[in-house]
Enzyme design. Structure first.
Site, PDB file in Angstrom:
ATOM      1  CG  ASP A 157      44.374  46.037  78.467  1.00 32.79           C
ATOM      2  OD1 ASP A 157      44.824  45.921  79.620  1.00 32.79           O
ATOM      3  OD2 ASP A 157      43.740  45.134  77.887  1.00 32.79           O
ATOM      4  CG  ASP A 206      46.360  40.028  79.303  1.00 31.58           C
ATOM      5  OD1 ASP A 206      47.438  39.661  78.800  1.00 31.58           O
ATOM      6  OD2 ASP A 206      46.109  39.912  80.521  1.00 31.58           O
TER       7      ASP A 206
END
Length: 162
Positions: free
Chosen positions: A10, A12
């Protein structure tokens, strides 16, 4: 040690910090200022300190890497990856507002890597639960990806496949 065929990250709060917010909450334009990547409001975007070391490990062992992000601003995320000189580190990119299930379905189809040969790192438990249900070894990242979290993920993957 048994290594995954594909490692998915991922963005963020997993690979980068965007001034304490998600990248789609930033304010373009993005620019380099005194060696730092910042948005219009001066919020710094930076990779966590161990990320390049982790990606180097993957490169040296020829482990394919990908990013999967549900951001509402995919073009911003891609621009940030480019400005951080990290785009080339990922063979695959699923960056668009959708369920991580859709991201992983696309990755499985594109890479021909089965879910049980994938390792995934994310900071949101809902994504961990969703993707784990596919058979992907999924690791919760509490405070940015560190070498220790990455190593623990590799160990967990290896034990599950021993």
């Amino acid at each position: 040690m048994i290594l995954p065929a594909l490692i998915v990250f991922d963005l963020d709060f997993t690979l980068w910090d965007c001034g304490g917010t998600w990248c789609d909450c930033l304010s373009p334009p993005f620019r380099m200022q005194h060696g730092r990547l910042v948005d219009r409001g001066g919020r710094q975007v930076r990779l966590y300190s161990d990320v390049m070391q982790v990606l180097d490990f993957c490169d040296k062992r020829q482990i394919v890497t990908a990013v999967a992000s549900r951001t509402e601003q995919p073009s911003w995320a891609r621009e940030l990856l480019q400005l951080l000189e990290a785009t080339h580190r990922f063979a695959y990119s699923e960056i668009y507002p959708s369920s991580k299930l859709k991201h992983f379905e696309s990755l499985r189809t594109t890479t021909e890597v089965e879910y049980d040969r994938m390792l995934f790192f994310d900071d949101e438990m809902r994504n961990i639960h969703e993707v784990s249900g596919l058979g992907v070894t999924s690791i919760f990242v509490e405070d940015g990806l560190t070498q220790s979290v990455f190593d623990d993920g590799l160990q967990r993957f290896s034990k599950q496949h021993a």
